[in-house]
Write an enzyme that holds these catalytic residues in place. Structure first.
Site, PDB file in Angstrom:
ATOM      1  N   THR A  61      44.567  32.476  42.546  1.00 51.54           N
ATOM      2  CA  THR A  61      44.724  32.019  43.908  1.00 51.54           C
ATOM      3  C   THR A  61      46.025  32.727  44.752  1.00 51.54           C
ATOM      4  O   THR A  61      47.000  33.160  44.102  1.00 51.54           O
ATOM      5  CB  THR A  61      45.337  30.613  43.860  1.00 51.54           C
TER       6      THR A  61
ATOM      7  N   PHE B 225      41.240  39.748  39.871  1.00 51.73           N
ATOM      8  CA  PHE B 225      40.808  39.758  38.353  1.00 51.73           C
ATOM      9  C   PHE B 225      39.644  40.664  38.127  1.00 51.73           C
ATOM     10  O   PHE B 225      39.456  41.000  37.016  1.00 51.73           O
ATOM     11  CB  PHE B 225      40.289  38.472  37.779  1.00 51.73           C
TER      12      PHE B 225
ATOM     13  N   HIS C 216      36.696  40.711  54.334  1.00 52.15           N
ATOM     14  CA  HIS C 216      36.431  39.505  53.479  1.00 52.15           C
ATOM     15  C   HIS C 216      35.348  38.564  54.188  1.00 52.15           C
ATOM     16  O   HIS C 216      35.528  38.792  55.402  1.00 52.15           O
ATOM     17  CB  HIS C 216      37.512  38.906  52.896  1.00 52.15           C
TER      18      HIS C 216
ATOM     19  N   LYS D 207      37.413  33.064  53.666  1.00 57.53           N
ATOM     20  CA  LYS D 207      38.986  33.395  53.098  1.00 57.53           C
ATOM     21  C   LYS D 207      39.956  32.948  53.977  1.00 57.53           C
ATOM     22  O   LYS D 207      40.157  33.070  55.079  1.00 57.53           O
ATOM     23  CB  LYS D 207      39.033  35.002  52.891  1.00 57.53           C
TER      24      LYS D 207
END
Length: 233
Positions: free
Chosen positions: A71, A98, A130, A134
């Site tokens: 987050t 990640f 994005h 988002k």
């Protein structure tokens, strides 16, 4: 491995698919305000919202559950999370992204910044794109890229702007439907432009990296990063 999903939006559901395919069990699926018994889990994966992230992470650390968080937008409390992890002898990873590919991209970005440090005539700029849902801008990934450049250049900070100033790196943030994430760094001069770019084709890469990090952190103690997970220090 028993996994708690803290945040059960699109990323949470993608992580669930990957985790189950790798033989893990999802024992908790938490929406924003749900009460949970976190100790049922071997590890927690937090992809919640900025207002819930620190509470989620603290709950895990207070109950001796390793936690990884993807987050963004909560990092004003990051030092508190690190201090709590140290106090409780817990295990914690925060990453702005990640994806395994993005974490390699972070290292390429730093190396390019080092190489460009003494070369005159180039202006640095960045763009991130994005999906329209988002919540934060610029993305955590873009901020990590900017910080990698700042560490290895004369720039002092980043800003949301169209044009890079003498002291700051300009980041342009765009929101377009159904774009998982695209990040571009440019070094432009009068004679040429050097560009490095990472384009995500789906959320699967982010989810896979999060599950791999969760697998890695179990039975460890400390505050770690994806560099540790990928052994690229």
């Amino acid at each position: 491995m028993k996994i708690a999903l803290l945040g059960y939006g699109r990323m949470g559901k993608e992580i669930e698919k990957i985790a189950i395919s790798r033989g893990h069990e999802i024992v908790i699926r938490k929406d924003v305000d749900d009460d949970i018994e976190i100790s049922l889990a071997d590890v927690a994966i937090d992809f919640s919202v900025p207002t819930s992230a620190f509470k989620n992470i603290s709950n895990c650390l207070n109950n001796n559950v390793p936690v990884i968080s993807g987050t963004t937008g909560w990092l004003d409390n990051y030092k508190e999370a690190v201090a709590l992890c140290t106090e409780k002898k817990g295990a914690f990873i925060y990453a702005s992204n990640f994806s395994l590919g993005v974490n390699i991209f972070f290292e390429l970005n730093k190396q390019l910044a080092k190489m460009m440090q003494t070369i005159e005539g180039y202006t640095i700029s960045m763009e991130e794109i994005h999906h329209t849902l988002k919540l934060d801008a610029p993305s955590g990934t873009a901020i990590t890229l900017a910080e990698g450049i700042i560490e290895n250049s004369s720039k002092n900070n980043w800003e949301l702007a169209e044009k890079t100033s003498e002291e700051n790196i300009a980041i342009v943030a765009k929101r377009i439907p159904d774009v998982p994430g695209t990040h571009t760094v440019w070094y432009a001069s009068e004679v040429d432009t050097i560009e490095i770019k990472h384009t995500a084709h789906s959320r699967k890469g982010f989810a896979l990296g999060a599950v791999i990090a969760a697998e890695w952190i179990v039975n460890k103690t400390g505050v770690f990063s994806m560099k540790d997970v990928l052994n690229i220090r």
